[in-house]
Design an enzyme around this catalytic site. Structure first.
Site, PDB file in Angstrom:
ATOM      1  N   GLU A  26      -5.123 -14.989  -2.176  1.00 12.73           N
ATOM      2  CA  GLU A  26      -4.594 -15.458  -3.468  1.00 12.73           C
ATOM      3  C   GLU A  26      -3.695 -14.348  -3.983  1.00 12.73           C
ATOM      4  O   GLU A  26      -4.186 -13.323  -4.457  1.00 12.73           O
ATOM      5  CB  GLU A  26      -5.738 -15.714  -4.454  1.00 12.73           C
ATOM      6  CG  GLU A  26      -6.670 -16.849  -4.050  1.00 12.73           C
ATOM      7  CD  GLU A  26      -6.014 -18.215  -4.133  1.00 12.73           C
ATOM      8  OE1 GLU A  26      -4.939 -18.342  -4.745  1.00 12.73           O
ATOM      9  OE2 GLU A  26      -6.583 -19.160  -3.562  1.00 12.73           O
ATOM     10  N   CYS A  32      -1.792 -14.103 -12.655  1.00 16.37           N
ATOM     11  CA  CYS A  32      -0.904 -14.574 -11.586  1.00 16.37           C
ATOM     12  C   CYS A  32      -0.297 -15.918 -11.980  1.00 16.37           C
ATOM     13  O   CYS A  32       0.749 -16.305 -11.489  1.00 16.37           O
ATOM     14  CB  CYS A  32      -1.676 -14.705 -10.293  1.00 16.37           C
ATOM     15  SG  CYS A  32      -3.156 -15.708 -10.514  1.00 16.37           S
TER      16      CYS A  32
HETATM   17  P1  NAP Z   1      -3.596  -5.017  -6.113  1.00 16.15           P
HETATM   18  O1  NAP Z   1      -3.018  -3.699  -6.396  1.00 16.15           O
HETATM   19  O2  NAP Z   1      -3.110  -5.758  -4.932  1.00 16.15           O
HETATM   20  O3  NAP Z   1      -5.175  -4.767  -6.022  1.00 16.15           O
HETATM   21  C1  NAP Z   1      -6.075  -5.803  -5.780  1.00 16.15           C
HETATM   22  C2  NAP Z   1      -7.295  -5.248  -5.089  1.00 16.15           C
HETATM   23  O4  NAP Z   1      -6.910  -4.723  -3.819  1.00 16.15           O
HETATM   24  C3  NAP Z   1      -7.981  -4.112  -5.830  1.00 16.15           C
HETATM   25  O5  NAP Z   1      -9.364  -4.211  -5.617  1.00 16.15           O
HETATM   26  C4  NAP Z   1      -7.419  -2.894  -5.139  1.00 16.15           C
HETATM   27  O6  NAP Z   1      -8.252  -1.761  -5.217  1.00 16.15           O
HETATM   28  C5  NAP Z   1      -7.361  -3.379  -3.706  1.00 16.15           C
HETATM   29  N1  NAP Z   1      -6.420  -2.640  -2.866  1.00 16.15           N
HETATM   30  C6  NAP Z   1      -5.305  -1.965  -3.243  1.00 16.15           C
HETATM   31  N2  NAP Z   1      -4.713  -1.435  -2.157  1.00 16.15           N
HETATM   32  C7  NAP Z   1      -5.466  -1.794  -1.089  1.00 16.15           C
HETATM   33  C8  NAP Z   1      -5.358  -1.559   0.314  1.00 16.15           C
HETATM   34  N3  NAP Z   1      -4.365  -0.853   0.846  1.00 16.15           N
HETATM   35  N4  NAP Z   1      -6.303  -2.081   1.125  1.00 16.15           N
HETATM   36  C9  NAP Z   1      -7.314  -2.789   0.599  1.00 16.15           C
HETATM   37  N5  NAP Z   1      -7.476  -3.054  -0.704  1.00 16.15           N
HETATM   38  C10 NAP Z   1      -6.559  -2.559  -1.540  1.00 16.15           C
HETATM   39  O7  NAP Z   1      -3.442  -6.029  -7.311  1.00 16.15           O
HETATM   40  P2  NAP Z   1      -3.797  -5.789  -8.829  1.00 16.15           P
HETATM   41  O8  NAP Z   1      -2.738  -4.947  -9.419  1.00 16.15           O
HETATM   42  O9  NAP Z   1      -5.219  -5.376  -8.981  1.00 16.15           O
HETATM   43  O10 NAP Z   1      -3.733  -7.276  -9.386  1.00 16.15           O
HETATM   44  C11 NAP Z   1      -2.561  -7.872  -9.791  1.00 16.15           C
HETATM   45  C12 NAP Z   1      -2.033  -8.809  -8.724  1.00 16.15           C
HETATM   46  O11 NAP Z   1      -3.028  -9.775  -8.402  1.00 16.15           O
HETATM   47  C13 NAP Z   1      -0.838  -9.587  -9.198  1.00 16.15           C
HETATM   48  O12 NAP Z   1       0.149  -9.615  -8.212  1.00 16.15           O
HETATM   49  C14 NAP Z   1      -1.398 -10.983  -9.432  1.00 16.15           C
HETATM   50  O13 NAP Z   1      -0.445 -12.000  -9.351  1.00 16.15           O
HETATM   51  C15 NAP Z   1      -2.433 -11.071  -8.381  1.00 16.15           C
HETATM   52  N6  NAP Z   1      -3.416 -12.105  -8.706  1.00 16.15           N
HETATM   53  C16 NAP Z   1      -3.392 -13.261  -7.996  1.00 16.15           C
HETATM   54  C17 NAP Z   1      -4.281 -14.268  -8.290  1.00 16.15           C
HETATM   55  C18 NAP Z   1      -4.260 -15.551  -7.514  1.00 16.15           C
HETATM   56  O14 NAP Z   1      -5.263 -16.255  -7.546  1.00 16.15           O
HETATM   57  N7  NAP Z   1      -3.212 -15.889  -6.799  1.00 16.15           N
HETATM   58  C19 NAP Z   1      -5.212 -14.100  -9.312  1.00 16.15           C
HETATM   59  C20 NAP Z   1      -5.212 -12.908 -10.027  1.00 16.15           C
HETATM   60  C21 NAP Z   1      -4.308 -11.909  -9.690  1.00 16.15           C
HETATM   61  P3  NAP Z   1      -7.923  -0.580  -6.254  1.00 16.15           P
HETATM   62  O15 NAP Z   1      -8.085  -1.162  -7.595  1.00 16.15           O
HETATM   63  O16 NAP Z   1      -8.929   0.445  -5.931  1.00 16.15           O
HETATM   64  O17 NAP Z   1      -6.511  -0.142  -5.982  1.00 16.15           O
END
Ligand code: NAP
Length: 483
Positions: free
Chosen positions: A256, A290
């Protein structure tokens, strides 16, 4: 104020039904985005801890998968009831670590709990099929088995709901899980663990390992042959990385990812209804969703009226600490998020956008950004291609239906689109031409545990919620038989 709230919130790793320190004793701080003060210090899982969590999930898998579906369903139903019993405490905790207004947090807890209730009902509807092979006449029996251990990785914007949207269908399917919550907001999920234990979830079925070394920890789990599913919610950039990692052991992915939602207002729309919808689609979670409307396309005949009414509503929102009464707009989650919004607005203004309200960062402390409305946003503005993830409405006008559809589809993302029109023929015609997994037709909110949530194009793979949600955690097995 905080001490009461935080008194019983666990801050260690939840592995095999026990709280543990990290193997190297490392911890990291959690910050209140409204005050920039430290509110907790949480254990930071290492690769060894991740292995221990997979061991625990593996030890619990056989018994959990073999439990009768009704028993799993009843535990999930109890999890729903207990989450609602503790709703106010959980909502305050979400506001404390994420910043969103308490009204948003209350909505999130109710939404999060609904995934337990919905999947309690789905657990007993894991249907197969029997048919006759057209040529051989043999029987084709199709059944679904729990896929195995699932690694769940969740973002900070909905610390409760993005996790329960994965945990609940995984448990309904008979899988055991290891969840890595976002480092900005690990407390909510840790606080949920005693609730799940009280509901009857056995030790090892759900494990939670916050970590500041997300990349290493998740990678180690994806390379453990016992892990069969990775369900990720977060940015498209990290999603791509995880897809590459999942490829090594051919782990089943559910992704997602990001969105860039268009919000179309046709000349025949009920403008007041469109404004109400816009306020939800844009401002739920301060725009940190999102599903947030990122690009407003408004027919030129109603553009000025829409912009004026939206500005009035945005101006009326009270900004402040999300825990305070009457606050509708809390801080953004961290300085990086606030600075990104600031630079996207500055870029648009430099290129010619007009600021109808907002647009200036207030004095600190806290990562606040005001409700902002921009018109005359030029096509070259970066905010039209990038998720704003903040309380900023970027409005452009259009002349024809074809133009609106073309511009709405002009993005690598395809999560959700919104449109307002009183003409349902047009509503359905346009919906079918929009390349988005979800459409809000005269509605500013599409999220519903009973509906398949997910995106097309680079917004993801798979669906959460609905009947589809549990399927992500099941493997289809076909038995060819004669009797
Ligand atoms: P993110 O930076 O991608 O982080 C999401 C999760 O991934 C966090 O737990 C993060 O951990 C972890 N993570 C980061 N780098 C990683 C890596 N290299 N390997 C494994 N895990 C890793 O996203 P965010 O800033 O938290 O959230 C915002 C994004 O989520 C937006 O783009 C939004 O659109 C999307 N989103 C999508 C949906 C949907 O259903 N489509 C719903 C909600 C949000 P850390 O926090 O420790 O970095």
């Amino acid at each position: 104020m905080y001490d009461n709230l935080l008194a019983n919130v666990p801050t260690d790793l939840w592995i095999g039904g026990k709280w543990r320190k990290a193997s190297d004793n490392a911890r990291f701080d959690v910050i209140d985005p409204a005050t920039e003060k430290k509110i907790a210090s949480v254990a930071s899982a290492t690769v060894d801890d991740a292995k221990a969590a997979v061991d625990a999930a593996s030890d619990a898998f056989e018994a959990w998968g073999a439990k009768k579906p009704r028993e799993r369903g009843e535990i999930l139903r109890k999890a729903y009831e207990l989450t609602m019993r503790d709703a106010e405490r959980l909502a305050k905790l979400i506001t404390l670590e994420n910043g969103k207004a308490l009204s948003d947090s209350r909505g999130e807890v109710a939404y999060a709990a609904e995934f337990f209730r919905w999947n309690a009902e789905e657990a007993v509807r894991n249907l197969g099929q029997v048919s006759r092979a057209p040529s051989s006449g043999a029987r084709i029996l199709v059944q679904h088995k729990p896929a195995g251990i699932a690694v769940l990785v969740t973002p900070w914007n909905f610390p409760a709901a993005m996790a329960t949207r994965k945990i609940a269908p995984a448990l309904a399917a008979g899988c055991t899980v290891v969840l890595k919550p976002a480092s900005d907001t690990p407390l909510t999920m840790l606080a949920l663990m005693p609730i799940l234990e009280e509901a009857g979830v056995p030790a090892g079925v759900v494990n939670v390992i916050p970590s500041r070394s997300s990349g290493k920890v998740v990678s180690a789990m994806l390379h453990d042959p016992r892990v069969r599913v990775v369900s990720f919610t977060g940015s498209t950039e990290v999603g791509r990385k995880l897809l590459r990692e999942a490829a090594d052991n051919v782990v089943k992915p559910a992704m997602e990812l990001g969105g860039n939602a268009p919000f179309l207002v046709f000349e025949d729309a009920d403008i007041d209804a469109a404004i109400d919808g816009a306020m939800i689609a844009k401002m739920r979670n301060m725009g940190e969703a999102c599903t947030a409307a990122n690009r407003f396309y408004v027919h030129e005949k109603v553009h000025d009226e829409f912009a004026k009414k939206l500005t009035a509503k945005m101006n009326a929102l009270k900004m402040g600490n999300g825990l305070d009464d009457g606050v509708a707009l809390g801080p953004l989650v961290n300085a990086e998020g606030r600075d990104k919004v600031m630079s996207l607005v500055d870029d648009a203004v430099k290129k010619g956008a007009k600021v109808l309200t907002g647009g200036k960062v207030p004095d600190g402390p806290g990562f606040f950004y005001p409700a902002t409305v921009l018109t005359n946003v030029p096509d070259s503005a970066a905010m039209l291609n990038d998720e704003i993830f903040g309380p900023v409405a970027a409005i452009q006008s259009f002349k024809s239906e074809d133009e609106a559809i073309k511009r709405a589809n002009d993005t690598e993302y395809g999560l959700v689109a919104y449109l307002y029109t009183k003409d349902m023929n047009r509503g359905m015609r346009v919906s079918e031409k929009l390349d988005f997994g979800m459409i809000g037709l005269n509605r500013g909110l599409v999220s519903d545990p009973a509906a398949p949530f997910g995106g097309m194009k680079q917004s993801g793979i798979g669906r959460e919620g609905g009947h589809e949600g549990m399927m992500e955690f099941l493997e289809t097995q076909y038995v060819s038989l004669n009797w």
